[in-house]
Design a protein around this motif. Structure first.
Motif, PDB file in Angstrom:
ATOM      1  N   CYS A 256      22.892   3.636  -9.333  1.00  0.00           N
ATOM      2  CA  CYS A 256      21.778   2.688  -9.338  1.00  0.00           C
ATOM      3  C   CYS A 256      21.412   2.162  -7.956  1.00  0.00           C
ATOM      4  O   CYS A 256      20.875   1.057  -7.832  1.00  0.00           O
ATOM      5  CB  CYS A 256      22.109   1.527 -10.273  1.00  0.00           C
ATOM      6  N   SER A 257      21.680   2.916  -6.904  1.00  0.00           N
ATOM      7  CA  SER A 257      21.390   2.418  -5.556  1.00  0.00           C
ATOM      8  C   SER A 257      19.907   2.133  -5.360  1.00  0.00           C
ATOM      9  O   SER A 257      19.537   1.185  -4.659  1.00  0.00           O
ATOM     10  CB  SER A 257      21.910   3.378  -4.493  1.00  0.00           C
ATOM     11  N   GLU A 258      19.042   2.911  -5.985  1.00  0.00           N
ATOM     12  CA  GLU A 258      17.595   2.669  -5.863  1.00  0.00           C
ATOM     13  C   GLU A 258      17.223   1.310  -6.456  1.00  0.00           C
ATOM     14  O   GLU A 258      16.429   0.564  -5.883  1.00  0.00           O
ATOM     15  CB  GLU A 258      16.818   3.791  -6.559  1.00  0.00           C
ATOM     16  N   PHE A 259      17.799   0.983  -7.603  1.00  0.00           N
ATOM     17  CA  PHE A 259      17.555  -0.319  -8.225  1.00  0.00           C
ATOM     18  C   PHE A 259      17.990  -1.451  -7.288  1.00  0.00           C
ATOM     19  O   PHE A 259      17.240  -2.390  -7.049  1.00  0.00           O
ATOM     20  CB  PHE A 259      18.302  -0.419  -9.568  1.00  0.00           C
ATOM     21  N   TYR A 260      19.199  -1.359  -6.746  1.00  0.00           N
ATOM     22  CA  TYR A 260      19.693  -2.425  -5.870  1.00  0.00           C
ATOM     23  C   TYR A 260      18.901  -2.504  -4.570  1.00  0.00           C
ATOM     24  O   TYR A 260      18.698  -3.588  -4.028  1.00  0.00           O
ATOM     25  CB  TYR A 260      21.193  -2.258  -5.611  1.00  0.00           C
ATOM     26  N   SER A 261      18.423  -1.373  -4.079  1.00  0.00           N
ATOM     27  CA  SER A 261      17.571  -1.380  -2.878  1.00  0.00           C
ATOM     28  C   SER A 261      16.306  -2.191  -3.128  1.00  0.00           C
ATOM     29  O   SER A 261      15.860  -2.933  -2.255  1.00  0.00           O
ATOM     30  CB  SER A 261      17.194   0.044  -2.475  1.00  0.00           C
ATOM     31  N   LYS A 262      15.747  -2.073  -4.312  1.00  0.00           N
ATOM     32  CA  LYS A 262      14.551  -2.852  -4.664  1.00  0.00           C
ATOM     33  C   LYS A 262      14.856  -4.345  -4.725  1.00  0.00           C
ATOM     34  O   LYS A 262      13.949  -5.167  -4.614  1.00  0.00           O
ATOM     35  CB  LYS A 262      13.984  -2.378  -6.004  1.00  0.00           C
ATOM     36  N   MET A 263      16.128  -4.673  -4.898  1.00  0.00           N
ATOM     37  CA  MET A 263      16.557  -6.076  -4.933  1.00  0.00           C
ATOM     38  C   MET A 263      17.025  -6.544  -3.546  1.00  0.00           C
ATOM     39  O   MET A 263      17.688  -7.563  -3.417  1.00  0.00           O
ATOM     40  CB  MET A 263      17.688  -6.246  -5.956  1.00  0.00           C
ATOM     41  N   ASN A 264      16.709  -5.761  -2.508  1.00  0.00           N
ATOM     42  CA  ASN A 264      17.006  -6.061  -1.098  1.00  0.00           C
ATOM     43  C   ASN A 264      18.452  -5.822  -0.677  1.00  0.00           C
ATOM     44  O   ASN A 264      18.860  -6.261   0.394  1.00  0.00           O
ATOM     45  CB  ASN A 264      16.563  -7.479  -0.710  1.00  0.00           C
ATOM     46  N   PHE A 265      19.234  -5.145  -1.504  1.00  0.00           N
ATOM     47  CA  PHE A 265      20.557  -4.726  -1.066  1.00  0.00           C
ATOM     48  C   PHE A 265      20.382  -3.523  -0.152  1.00  0.00           C
ATOM     49  O   PHE A 265      19.458  -2.730  -0.341  1.00  0.00           O
ATOM     50  CB  PHE A 265      21.443  -4.352  -2.260  1.00  0.00           C
ATOM     51  N   GLN A 266      21.261  -3.401   0.824  1.00  0.00           N
ATOM     52  CA  GLN A 266      21.179  -2.295   1.770  1.00  0.00           C
ATOM     53  C   GLN A 266      22.504  -1.552   1.802  1.00  0.00           C
ATOM     54  O   GLN A 266      23.567  -2.157   1.649  1.00  0.00           O
ATOM     55  CB  GLN A 266      20.863  -2.819   3.172  1.00  0.00           C
ATOM     56  N   VAL A 267      22.411  -0.247   2.040  1.00  0.00           N
ATOM     57  CA  VAL A 267      23.625   0.545   2.208  1.00  0.00           C
ATOM     58  C   VAL A 267      24.295   0.082   3.499  1.00  0.00           C
ATOM     59  O   VAL A 267      23.647  -0.045   4.535  1.00  0.00           O
ATOM     60  CB  VAL A 267      23.295   2.059   2.274  1.00  0.00           C
ATOM     61  N   GLU A 268      25.570  -0.190   3.431  1.00  0.00           N
ATOM     62  CA  GLU A 268      26.335  -0.672   4.581  1.00  0.00           C
ATOM     63  C   GLU A 268      27.005   0.520   5.239  1.00  0.00           C
ATOM     64  O   GLU A 268      28.092   0.930   4.845  1.00  0.00           O
ATOM     65  CB  GLU A 268      27.356  -1.717   4.123  1.00  0.00           C
ATOM     66  N   SER A 269      26.351   1.091   6.224  1.00  0.00           N
ATOM     67  CA  SER A 269      26.879   2.305   6.853  1.00  0.00           C
ATOM     68  C   SER A 269      28.036   2.028   7.808  1.00  0.00           C
ATOM     69  O   SER A 269      28.787   2.936   8.143  1.00  0.00           O
ATOM     70  CB  SER A 269      25.760   3.044   7.601  1.00  0.00           C
ATOM     71  N   SER A 270      28.220   0.780   8.197  1.00  0.00           N
ATOM     72  CA  SER A 270      29.305   0.465   9.129  1.00  0.00           C
ATOM     73  C   SER A 270      30.629   0.195   8.417  1.00  0.00           C
ATOM     74  O   SER A 270      31.629  -0.091   9.065  1.00  0.00           O
ATOM     75  CB  SER A 270      28.929  -0.738   9.993  1.00  0.00           C
ATOM     76  N   GLN A 271      30.625   0.275   7.085  1.00  0.00           N
ATOM     77  CA  GLN A 271      31.850   0.052   6.323  1.00  0.00           C
ATOM     78  C   GLN A 271      32.105   1.242   5.415  1.00  0.00           C
ATOM     79  O   GLN A 271      31.183   1.951   5.024  1.00  0.00           O
ATOM     80  CB  GLN A 271      31.745  -1.222   5.475  1.00  0.00           C
ATOM     81  N   THR A 272      33.342   1.429   5.053  1.00  0.00           N
ATOM     82  CA  THR A 272      33.731   2.484   4.126  1.00  0.00           C
ATOM     83  C   THR A 272      34.433   1.841   2.946  1.00  0.00           C
ATOM     84  O   THR A 272      35.351   1.045   3.123  1.00  0.00           O
ATOM     85  CB  THR A 272      34.694   3.477   4.816  1.00  0.00           C
ATOM     86  N   LEU A 273      33.998   2.192   1.757  1.00  0.00           N
ATOM     87  CA  LEU A 273      34.670   1.706   0.560  1.00  0.00           C
ATOM     88  C   LEU A 273      35.943   2.515   0.365  1.00  0.00           C
ATOM     89  O   LEU A 273      35.909   3.738   0.344  1.00  0.00           O
ATOM     90  CB  LEU A 273      33.774   1.862  -0.671  1.00  0.00           C
ATOM     91  N   MET A 274      37.046   1.813   0.239  1.00  0.00           N
ATOM     92  CA  MET A 274      38.332   2.460  -0.004  1.00  0.00           C
ATOM     93  C   MET A 274      38.957   1.802  -1.221  1.00  0.00           C
ATOM     94  O   MET A 274      38.775   0.611  -1.451  1.00  0.00           O
ATOM     95  CB  MET A 274      39.241   2.315   1.228  1.00  0.00           C
ATOM     96  N   THR A 275      39.658   2.576  -2.006  1.00  0.00           N
ATOM     97  CA  THR A 275      40.304   2.030  -3.185  1.00  0.00           C
ATOM     98  C   THR A 275      41.760   2.473  -3.244  1.00  0.00           C
ATOM     99  O   THR A 275      42.139   3.493  -2.666  1.00  0.00           O
ATOM    100  CB  THR A 275      39.597   2.483  -4.482  1.00  0.00           C
ATOM    101  N   LEU A 276      42.548   1.706  -3.932  1.00  0.00           N
ATOM    102  CA  LEU A 276      43.940   2.036  -4.204  1.00  0.00           C
ATOM    103  C   LEU A 276      44.143   1.803  -5.686  1.00  0.00           C
ATOM    104  O   LEU A 276      43.961   0.691  -6.179  1.00  0.00           O
ATOM    105  CB  LEU A 276      44.885   1.135  -3.395  1.00  0.00           C
ATOM    106  N   LYS A 277      44.471   2.838  -6.410  1.00  0.00           N
ATOM    107  CA  LYS A 277      44.728   2.692  -7.834  1.00  0.00           C
ATOM    108  C   LYS A 277      46.142   2.187  -8.032  1.00  0.00           C
ATOM    109  O   LYS A 277      47.098   2.815  -7.594  1.00  0.00           O
ATOM    110  CB  LYS A 277      44.520   4.012  -8.571  1.00  0.00           C
ATOM    111  N   ASN A 278      46.256   1.048  -8.679  1.00  0.00           N
ATOM    112  CA  ASN A 278      47.542   0.444  -8.947  1.00  0.00           C
ATOM    113  C   ASN A 278      48.140   1.114 -10.180  1.00  0.00           C
ATOM    114  O   ASN A 278      47.735   0.857 -11.296  1.00  0.00           O
ATOM    115  CB  ASN A 278      47.357  -1.059  -9.165  1.00  0.00           C
ATOM    116  N   ASN A 279      49.120   1.966  -9.977  1.00  0.00           N
ATOM    117  CA  ASN A 279      49.718   2.715 -11.079  1.00  0.00           C
ATOM    118  C   ASN A 279      50.495   1.834 -12.047  1.00  0.00           C
ATOM    119  O   ASN A 279      50.784   2.251 -13.161  1.00  0.00           O
ATOM    120  CB  ASN A 279      50.612   3.823 -10.540  1.00  0.00           C
ATOM    121  N   LEU A 280      50.831   0.637 -11.631  1.00  0.00           N
ATOM    122  CA  LEU A 280      51.527  -0.261 -12.535  1.00  0.00           C
ATOM    123  C   LEU A 280      50.604  -0.767 -13.634  1.00  0.00           C
ATOM    124  O   LEU A 280      51.063  -1.141 -14.705  1.00  0.00           O
ATOM    125  CB  LEU A 280      52.092  -1.462 -11.754  1.00  0.00           C
ATOM    126  N   TYR A 281      49.305  -0.790 -13.334  1.00  0.00           N
ATOM    127  CA  TYR A 281      48.353  -1.334 -14.289  1.00  0.00           C
ATOM    128  C   TYR A 281      47.947  -0.315 -15.341  1.00  0.00           C
ATOM    129  O   TYR A 281      47.846  -0.616 -16.501  1.00  0.00           O
ATOM    130  CB  TYR A 281      47.112  -1.862 -13.549  1.00  0.00           C
TER     131      TYR A 281
END
Length: 155
Positions: A129-154
């Motif tokens: 839905c990036s197009e939808f959020y862009s219309k709401m003035n959200f911008q892609v943050e190219s200077s950051q990288t989304l990183m995740t860690l899956k917690n195997n305990l959960y």
């Protein structure tokens, strides 16, 4: 636009979470309806248990829901430190009610909440839905990288 009821829940959504309340404080199995909405309309929130949804709500200070009659058709929530960062979570509109402006209502209502309004940056993560959020003035943050860690305990 169809006639809908917007609910700005108290922090933790005690009426929805504990009593299953919907519009006009009517008991209508709100958690079950929310669970069904997420299961039918998301990839990321499928299979959340009743207990997990209740806990999620209890930890969310900003919660909004949209109802048509006694049926939930939209939902969104946010968390924030109230100064630097806020994050939008679980923004969803039922597929049968998309492209009707309901997503914009949910986002606008959340962003106008004082807990979110004071944050320097508001984040949202999306897959399709990036197009939808862009219309709401959200911008892609190219200077950051989304990183995740899956917690195997959960899971």
């Amino acid at each position: 636009m169809e006639k809908v009821t917007l609910i700005k829940h108290a922090s933790g959504a005690p009426g929805l979470r504990c009593l299953g309340l919907g519009p006009r404080l009517t008991p209508i199995q709100g958690i079950k309806q929310l669970q069904d909405l997420l299961n039918r309309n998301t990839l990321w929130a499928k299979s959340r248990s009743f207990k997990e949804i209740k806990k999620m709500l209890s930890r969310s200070p900003v919660i909004v829901s949209l109802w048509k009659e006694k049926k939930i058709i939209g939902f969104g929530r946010a968390t924030s430190d109230e100064i630097f960062r806020a994050v939008l979570w679980d923004i969803v509109v039922d597929k049968n009610h998309q492209n009707s402006g309901f997503g914009k209502i949910i986002i606008k209502t959340i962003l106008e909440n004082n807990l979110i309004l004071k944050a320097e940056k508001v984040y949202v993560m999306t897959t399709n839905c990036s197009e939808f959020y862009s219309k709401m003035n959200f911008q892609v943050e190219s200077s950051q990288t989304l990183m995740t860690l899956k917690n195997n305990l959960y899971h």
